[in-house]
Motif scaffolding. Sequence first.
Motif, PDB file in Angstrom:
ATOM      1  N   LYS A  36       4.668  36.781  26.563  1.00 46.28           N
ATOM      2  CA  LYS A  36       5.170  37.112  27.897  1.00 46.28           C
ATOM      3  C   LYS A  36       4.077  37.728  28.774  1.00 46.28           C
ATOM      4  O   LYS A  36       2.954  37.909  28.341  1.00 46.28           O
ATOM      5  CB  LYS A  36       6.366  38.068  27.759  1.00 46.28           C
ATOM      6  N   CYS A  88       3.863  41.962  27.799  1.00 46.05           N
ATOM      7  CA  CYS A  88       4.051  42.461  26.432  1.00 46.05           C
ATOM      8  C   CYS A  88       3.730  41.344  25.451  1.00 46.05           C
ATOM      9  O   CYS A  88       3.420  40.229  25.862  1.00 46.05           O
ATOM     10  CB  CYS A  88       5.492  42.950  26.236  1.00 46.05           C
ATOM     11  N   CYS A 146       5.757  39.894  23.287  1.00 49.23           N
ATOM     12  CA  CYS A 146       6.902  39.109  22.823  1.00 49.23           C
ATOM     13  C   CYS A 146       6.634  37.612  22.994  1.00 49.23           C
ATOM     14  O   CYS A 146       6.069  37.183  23.997  1.00 49.23           O
ATOM     15  CB  CYS A 146       8.144  39.474  23.621  1.00 49.23           C
ATOM     16  N   THR A 197      12.472  40.599  22.298  1.00 53.45           N
ATOM     17  CA  THR A 197      12.414  41.705  23.257  1.00 53.45           C
ATOM     18  C   THR A 197      11.671  42.894  22.657  1.00 53.45           C
ATOM     19  O   THR A 197      11.507  42.988  21.446  1.00 53.45           O
ATOM     20  CB  THR A 197      13.831  42.180  23.636  1.00 53.45           C
ATOM     21  N   CYS A 198      11.238  43.801  23.538  1.00 54.23           N
ATOM     22  CA  CYS A 198      10.554  45.027  23.115  1.00 54.23           C
ATOM     23  C   CYS A 198      10.775  46.062  24.211  1.00 54.23           C
ATOM     24  O   CYS A 198      11.350  45.742  25.252  1.00 54.23           O
ATOM     25  CB  CYS A 198       9.067  44.753  22.886  1.00 54.23           C
ATOM     26  N   CYS A 235       9.717  44.712  27.892  1.00 55.07           N
ATOM     27  CA  CYS A 235      10.524  43.727  28.624  1.00 55.07           C
ATOM     28  C   CYS A 235      12.002  44.122  28.682  1.00 55.07           C
ATOM     29  O   CYS A 235      12.781  43.472  29.377  1.00 55.07           O
ATOM     30  CB  CYS A 235      10.303  42.311  28.096  1.00 55.07           C
TER      31      CYS A 235
HETATM   32 ZN   LIG Z   1       8.605  42.318  25.188  1.00 56.10          ZN
END
Ligand SMILES: [Zn+2]
Length: 495
Positions: free
Chosen positions: A25, A28, A30, A43-44, A47
């Motif tokens: 992304k 990040c 991901c 996700t993290c 995001c």
């Molecule tokens: Zn993320």
Amino acid sequence: MVYENPDGVRIGLEIHIQLNKLKTKMFCGCSTDYHNAAPNTHTCPVCLGLPGALPVLNKKVVEAAIKVGLALEGEIAEETQFHRKNYFYPDLPKGYQITQYDFPIVSNGKIVIEGEDGEHTVGITRAHMEEDPGKLVHIGSIEKSKGVLIDYNRSGVSLIETVTEPDMRSPKEARRFLDKFRNILEYLDVFDGNLEGAMRVDANVSVHWGTRVEVKNISSHKGVERALLYEIMRQKNVIRRGGKVSQETRHFDEGRGVTLSMRTKEEAEDYRYFREPDLMPMRITDWIPAVKETLPELPDAKRTRFIEQYGITDMHAKSLTSKIMLADFYEGVCAKGVDPKIAATWTADVFLGELNYRDLAISSYDGEKIGFIHAKDPRIKNSIKVSDMVELVNLFAEGKISDRAAVEVIRTMLDTAEEKTPSQIIEEKGLFKAEDDLVTKAVAETIAENEAAVQDYLGGTEKSLNFLVGQVMKKTKGTADAKTARDLIIKELKG
Ligand SMILES: [Zn+2]
């Protein structure tokens, strides 16, 4: 020919494309490979917009944006930076979207399309980088849904938003622009247009040089043309009845093919843009030469080369270069020493035509085979080998099969999953060209059996000849060459 634009139509587009070929992304680590994943698994904290999480810019996004800018013959900014666009919506967990505002990375580009009156240039006002919000999933239809689910897998995926000048004068020109733009992006290898949500379009449209209306969130190229046709008709009707078109944002209802009023248009001030304090401005001039090195041959250049190198028509070259994977497949076939003109006919006219008829989109090419997938049902997919196309072209060039038989072979290869070579299919279906004496015999029989049609033809009724040719084709089960049959009949009857 000059296009008069009788209704004074002006269309401008805003196109969001996902840089879905990048592995991670925008801010990040991901993975962007979420299309078959369970919701909210990619996700993290970054995001998901959790407090304290900070963005780290993916350098590849900037490189891709420079690449797009160069391909659009635009100016790349010496210095560029990010802004926050503030608004509340559940798909935007931070409460703002990181985007670009008054220092976009690309400005003043252009794309030349096949317009209503020949070549037509559409100006690109700007292109900038921004992050994708999450995705809202309505249970059932959007009007009747009792609940909304949110999937943040898409949140933070890199987008490039491209804004055009209102230079398109008809829905057809808008669709052609999108086709060309998508083609260029696929050549640049930053974008896979077959993935869901890969390209989303908003259109501005006005008639009689009047007030513009924005139509939001159109998801397909066909949708754009339909939405614009409807909206132009609606605005013309408003004016005809003595009303005034109001400046507003409308939503396109794909199912019903109509646009519906959403809200009066928001202004830029509503978003409280301000500089993104977590990301530094960037000086990128030094990056440009290295990115330039990676630019591939683009569609227009490839088309010109195909005409020169393979001696094919402009129509064929245009069609073959309309998809990078198709162009590569064609070159793969030509590299095996076949006649490039015959290969162009069978690839551009027949193969591509049959794909379009079946709603199949080209999705891959690996040097050995070209893959395609159904536009609406991804379970339907198949491929054709370079070696199969080479064999087919050679069989046809050597006069061993008729053009009808060759079409039949292509259809069979598209419709069956079994891997069979053209010769196997021809053998199984008995498609080898009829021997000349078989055709001669069928002609003699046809003439003897159809006295009335023969007299009509001799009396000047040309279409009786078509009937007689049809009879010969029937007798030879379609294996005769129609032109040969025709010539033989004329020879028999008129000497
Ligand atoms: Zn993320």
